[in-house]
Design a protein around this motif. Structure first.
Motif, short mmCIF file in Angstrom:
data_model
loop_
_atom_site.label_atom_id
_atom_site.label_comp_id
_atom_site.label_asym_id
_atom_site.label_seq_id
_atom_site.Cartn_x
_atom_site.Cartn_y
_atom_site.Cartn_z
N HIS A 28 66.97 114.48 -5.60
CA HIS A 28 67.89 113.42 -6.03
C HIS A 28 67.21 112.10 -5.68
CE1 HIS A 28 71.71 111.14 -6.22
NE2 HIS A 28 72.00 112.06 -7.11
N PRO A 29 67.28 111.08 -6.55
CA PRO A 29 66.56 109.85 -6.23
C PRO A 29 66.95 109.33 -4.83
CG PRO A 29 68.07 109.53 -8.11
CD PRO A 29 67.98 111.00 -7.85
N SER A 30 65.94 109.07 -4.02
CA SER A 30 66.25 108.74 -2.63
C SER A 30 66.67 107.28 -2.46
CB SER A 30 65.06 109.06 -1.73
OG SER A 30 63.92 108.38 -2.20
N TYR A 31 66.51 106.48 -3.53
CA TYR A 31 67.01 105.11 -3.41
C TYR A 31 68.54 105.09 -3.45
CZ TYR A 31 67.56 105.36 -8.50
OH TYR A 31 67.92 105.75 -9.76
N VAL A 32 69.15 106.19 -3.88
CA VAL A 32 70.61 106.25 -3.87
C VAL A 32 71.06 106.58 -2.44
CG1 VAL A 32 72.66 107.32 -4.89
CG2 VAL A 32 70.53 107.19 -6.19
N GLU A 33 71.70 105.64 -1.80
CA GLU A 33 72.10 105.80 -0.41
C GLU A 33 73.38 106.65 -0.37
OE1 GLU A 33 71.64 106.14 2.92
OE2 GLU A 33 70.18 104.56 2.49
N LEU A 34 73.24 107.93 -0.05
CA LEU A 34 74.44 108.77 -0.04
C LEU A 34 75.11 108.80 1.32
CD1 LEU A 34 73.22 111.76 -2.22
CD2 LEU A 34 74.97 110.09 -2.83
N GLY A 35 74.37 108.46 2.35
CA GLY A 35 74.97 108.39 3.68
C GLY A 35 75.39 109.74 4.21
N ASP A 36 76.34 109.72 5.12
CA ASP A 36 76.74 110.94 5.79
C ASP A 36 78.09 111.42 5.28
OD1 ASP A 36 75.82 112.80 7.53
OD2 ASP A 36 76.59 111.86 9.34
N ARG A 37 78.60 110.71 4.28
CA ARG A 37 79.90 111.10 3.74
C ARG A 37 79.68 112.06 2.57
NH1 ARG A 37 84.89 107.14 1.96
NH2 ARG A 37 86.12 108.84 1.11
N LYS A 38 80.58 113.02 2.45
CA LYS A 38 80.42 114.01 1.39
C LYS A 38 80.50 113.33 0.02
CE LYS A 38 83.67 116.50 3.00
NZ LYS A 38 84.79 117.35 3.02
N PRO A 39 79.53 113.57 -0.83
CA PRO A 39 79.49 112.84 -2.10
C PRO A 39 80.43 113.40 -3.16
CG PRO A 39 77.58 114.26 -1.92
CD PRO A 39 78.34 114.43 -0.65
N VAL A 40 81.04 112.51 -3.89
CA VAL A 40 81.81 112.89 -5.07
C VAL A 40 80.92 112.53 -6.26
CG1 VAL A 40 83.93 112.50 -6.38
CG2 VAL A 40 83.96 112.44 -3.87
N CYS A 41 80.25 113.52 -6.80
CA CYS A 41 79.22 113.28 -7.81
C CYS A 41 79.77 112.48 -8.98
CB CYS A 41 78.66 114.60 -8.34
SG CYS A 41 78.43 115.87 -7.09
N CYS A 78 71.64 122.41 -5.12
CA CYS A 78 71.79 122.04 -3.70
C CYS A 78 70.50 121.45 -3.17
CB CYS A 78 72.17 123.24 -2.86
SG CYS A 78 73.44 124.28 -3.61
N GLU A 79 69.40 122.00 -3.63
CA GLU A 79 68.10 121.56 -3.10
C GLU A 79 67.69 120.17 -3.58
OE1 GLU A 79 65.18 124.63 -3.46
OE2 GLU A 79 66.27 125.93 -2.07
N LEU A 80 68.44 119.62 -4.51
CA LEU A 80 68.21 118.23 -4.87
C LEU A 80 68.37 117.34 -3.64
CD1 LEU A 80 70.31 117.88 -8.15
CD2 LEU A 80 67.84 117.57 -7.96
N CYS A 81 69.30 117.70 -2.79
CA CYS A 81 69.61 116.86 -1.64
C CYS A 81 69.45 117.56 -0.30
CB CYS A 81 71.04 116.36 -1.72
SG CYS A 81 71.41 115.49 -3.23
N HIS A 82 69.68 118.86 -0.25
CA HIS A 82 69.68 119.55 1.04
C HIS A 82 68.39 120.33 1.24
CE1 HIS A 82 73.88 118.77 1.88
NE2 HIS A 82 74.20 119.18 0.68
N ARG A 83 67.78 120.09 2.37
CA ARG A 83 66.73 121.00 2.79
C ARG A 83 67.43 122.08 3.58
NH1 ARG A 83 63.98 116.12 4.32
NH2 ARG A 83 62.65 115.53 2.56
#
Lengths: 149, 426
Positions: A28-41, A78-83
Motif C-alpha cells: 500500500h503506498p506508504s505516503y498514506v499515513e494510516l496510523g494505528d487506527r483501524k482503517p476504513v478503506c 492483507c500483505e499490502l499493509c501487514h507483515r
C-alpha cells in the motif's frame, strides 16, 4: 495425491474460465499515513471495485471476529499493509505473553483473552473448543496450558 | 531423515546470497520491544516466588530499494527471568517466530524460511517455502516444509505440504479449492481439502462459504457460511457454522491435552450468528448474537454482546463492552463487562503523555473456587521520546479472581523503532 482431490482440481480447472480482476501492488503506498487506527478503506477508496472491492476490507468494529474469512481468501490483500509481524501479537502462541498483557497500555486495541482468562477460558472452551484449537491445538502451541492440563 | 538443520542453513545461504546494496540505499526497519514485568507466584512447593521476567521481541526487515522485489523479514522473542527461576520451570525461553526471504516478480511471490501459512485448511508455521503465482486468471499457491509446531517432540520426518487454487468463473464469483497434508511420526497426521466461495450479490450483499473435508476421517470437519449486507453505514451479517468434532479434532499425542478427548466424544456444534456494526469518525458500535446448538444439549448456549466506543483526536478513545453467555449448563453462564479509556498524547508541558485505563469484570453464575467473579483493573501511561523513535509505557495490573485472591503486576515496555530510507508503515 488422493483421487478425490485430483478430481476436484481437474474439475475446477475445466469449469473456470474468466480472468480475475487485475493484480495488486506489493505494498500500500506508504505516503498514506494510516496510523494505528483501524482503517476504513471505503473512507478513501469509496465505492471502487477495482482492483478489489475495497469496502469488503473495511476494518469494522468487529473485525477481530471477522478478519479470518478475509485472511484465508485474500492473504495478498492483507500483505499490502501487514507483515507477518502484525499478526504475531495474537497468533504466536509459542510465546508467553497473551496479547492483552503485551499491549496492556493500548486499551484501544481489541485483544482476545482480556482480564482473568485463566478462570474464564473453561467456559468459552466448553462451549466452542474449535475456536481455541487453531491457535492452541498441539503441544507446542499450548505450552502455557501444561501446568494444569 | 535429517531435518531441522536444513532450513536454517538454507536460509543462511539465501541471506548470504541476497545482494548487499550500499548501506545508503538500503531500506531497513528494526523494531525492538523490551518488556519487563514483575509479580509474585506460588509454585507447587513454594509460595511468594518473585517473577521478574525480561522479554525481548525483536524484528527486522530489509527491503531492496532497487525494486528487485527482494525483502528479508525476521522476528523472534526471548526471555530472561531475573527473579526466582522456579516460576517458569522448564518453559521455553525464546524462539525465532519467523524468518523468511521474500521475492516478488510481477505476479510471482516466493517465500523461503520460517513463515506462517494461512491458506485454505492450513493455519500453521512452517520451515519451508511458499510460492504464489497468478496465471491466466488463476491464483495458484503451494507450500511445503517442516511444521514448526510439531518440532521438538523428538520425532524426525514430519512434513507438511498443500496448495490452493482460486479462480473467478464470473466477475462476481471468486472460488477456490485447497488442500493440506501433514505427515508426522512416519504416518498421515491429517489430510484436509477445502473449498471456498465468495459471491457478490445485488445490493452490495456478499455470500461467503467454506467447507473443509477430512480425507483421513472421511467426513466434513466444518462448514462456515456468511451473508453480509451493508445497509447505509451499517454492516450486517448473518452466519452459520458447523463443526463435527470427530473430523475436526485429532486425538493423538500431537494434540494438546485439553482437546484430546474431543474427537472421540463424537460431538458436533452448530453456531448461528448475527452481527451488526457501524463505524464513523466519532463513534464505533457493534452488536453480536450467537446461538450454540450442541449435540450434547446440556451445552446449548446463547450469547449476546454489545460494544461501543467514542473516538477523539488521534487514538483517544473511550469504550464499553458488555456480554452475556446464557448456557443450559449454568457452569458455563457468565456476564462480562469491559470499560476502557485511552487519552492520546496529552500535553503536559514537558512532553506529550498518553494515559490509559481498563476494567474487565466477569460474573459467573456458578462459583469457581468459591468465588463468583473476576475483576481486572489496569492503568498505564506512555510517552514517545527521541523524535518518536522510542516509546516507553508503564502499567500496573490488579486482579481479584478465583485463582489469585489479589494479584498485582507491573510492567515496563520500551519499543524502539529504527528506519532507514523509508516512511513508517504498518
Amino acid at each position: 495425491m488422493k483421487h478425490g482431490v485430483t478430481v476436484i482440481i481437474a474439475g475446477t480447472l475445466i469449469t473456470a474460465a474468466v480472468a480475475l480482476a487485475g493484480g495488486l501492488p506489493a505494498r500500500h503506498p506508504s505516503y498514506v499515513e494510516l496510523g494505528d487506527r483501524k482503517p476504513v478503506c471505503s473512507d478513501c477508496h469509496e465505492d471502487e471495485k477495482d482492483p478489489i472491492l475495497f469496502k469488503r476490507y473495511n476494518h469494522t468494529p468487529l473485525f477481530l471476529e471477522e478478519h479470518k474469512r478475509l485472511a484465508r481468501m485474500r492473504p495478498d490483500v492483507c500483505e499490502l499493509c501487514h507483515r507477518q509481524e502484525s499478526c504475531q501479537d495474537c497468533h504466536a502462541t509459542r510465546t508467553e505473553l497473551k496479547p492483552s498483557v503485551k499491549r496492556q497500555v493500548q486499551t484501544y486495541k481489541r485483544s482476545p483473552h482480556r482480564g482473568d482468562y485463566i478462570t474464564r477460558h473453561r467456559l468459552d472452551a466448553r462451549i466452542d473448543p474449535a475456536r481455541c484449537y487453531r491457535c492452541h491445538g498441539n503441544p507446542r502451541r499450548s505450552a502455557s496450558c501444561r501446568r494444569c492440563h | 531423515m535429517k531435518k531441522r538443520k536444513t532450513v536454517p542453513i538454507l536460509l543462511a545461504g539465501f541471506v548470504a546470497a541476497a545482494p548487499v546494496s550500499p548501506a545508503t540505499a538500503a531500506d531497513v526497519t528494526i523494531r525492538s520491544e523490551t518488556i519487563a514485568r514483575g509479580y509474585e507466584r506460588d509454585s507447587a512447593t513454594e509460595s511468594n516466588l518473585v517473577a521478574l521476567p525480561l522479554y525481548e521481541y525483536l524484528s527486522v526487515a530489509y527491503e531492496d530499494p532497487e525494486g528487485s522485489g527482494l525483502s528479508l523479514h525476521a522476528g523472534g522473542w526471548g526471555r530472561k527471568n531475573l527473579g526466582d527461576e522456579a516460576v517458569f520451570a522448564d518453559n521455553e525461553t525464546g524462539e525465532l517466530l519467523y524468518g523468511y526471504l521474500d521475492l516478488r516478480r510481477g505476479s510471482l511471490l516466493a517465500r523461503v524460511g520460517r513463515q506462517d501459512i494461512f491458506s485454505g485448511p492450513a493455519s500453521e508455521a512452517i520451515d519451508g517455502a511458499r510460492i504464489a503465482y497468478r496465471w491466466r486468471g488463476y491464483d495458484l499457491a503451494g507450500f511445503a516444509g517442516l511444521p514448526v509446531a510439531l518440532e521438538g517432540d523428538g520425532i524426525d520426518g514430519d512434513y507438511v505440504w498443500g496448495g490452493r487454487m482460486a479462480f473467478s468463473p464470473a466477475a462476481e464469483i471468486y472460488a477456490a479449492v485447497s488442500y493440506k497434508y501433514v505427515e508426522s511420526n512416519g504416518h498421515r497426521d491429517s489430510e484436509d481439502a477445502a473449498a471456498d466461495l465468495r459471491w457478490d450479490l445485488p445490493r452490495g450483499m456478499t455470500f461467503t462459504g467454506r467447507s473443509t473435508y477430512s480425507l483421513k476421517s472421511k467426513g466434513f470437519s466444518g462448514h462456515d457460511l456468511e451473508l453480509a449486507l451493508p445497509l447505509q453505514e451499517n454492516d450486517i451479517r448473518a452466519g452459520f457454522e458447523r463443526i463435527s468434532y470427530e473430523d475436526f479434532f485429532a486425538a493423538d499425542d500431537k494434540t494438546a491435552a485439553p482437546f484430546r478427548y474431543l474427537k472421540d466424544s463424537g460431538g458436533s456444534l452448530n453456531i448461528f450468528r448475527a452481527t451488526i456494526s457501524r463505524g464513523s469518525e466519532e463513534l464505533e458500535a457493534g452488536a453480536a448474537l450467537r446461538y450454540y446448538d450442541h449435540s450434547d444439549a446440556s451445552r446449548d448456549s446463547f450469547y449476546g454482546g454489545v460494544t461501543v466506543s467514542w473516538h477523539g483526536d488521534g487514538l483517544t478513545q473511550t469504550g464499553a463492552e458488555a456480554g452475556r453467555m446464557e448456557s443450559d449448563d449454568s457452569r458455563n453462564s457468565f456476564t462480562l463487562l469491559r470499560l476502557f479509556t485511552y487519552f492520546d498524547q496529552l500535553e503536559t508541558g514537558i512532553l506529550p503523555v498518553s494515559l490509559s485505563a481498563d476494567l474487565v469484570y466477569a460474573l459467573y453464575d456458578e462459583r469457581i473456587n468459591n468465588e463468583d467473579y473476576s475483576l481486572f483493573l489496569s492503568a498505564g501511561a506512555g510517552a514517545k521520546l527521541m523524535q518518536e523513535a522510542l516509546e516507553v509505557r508503564v502499567s500496573i495490573g490488579y486482579s481479584v479472581d478465583p485463582y489469585y485472591s489479589h494479584d498485582l503486576t507491573s510492567m515496563i515496555n520500551a519499543t524502539w523503532r529504527w528506519q532507514k530510507n523509508g516512511e513508517v508503515e504498518e
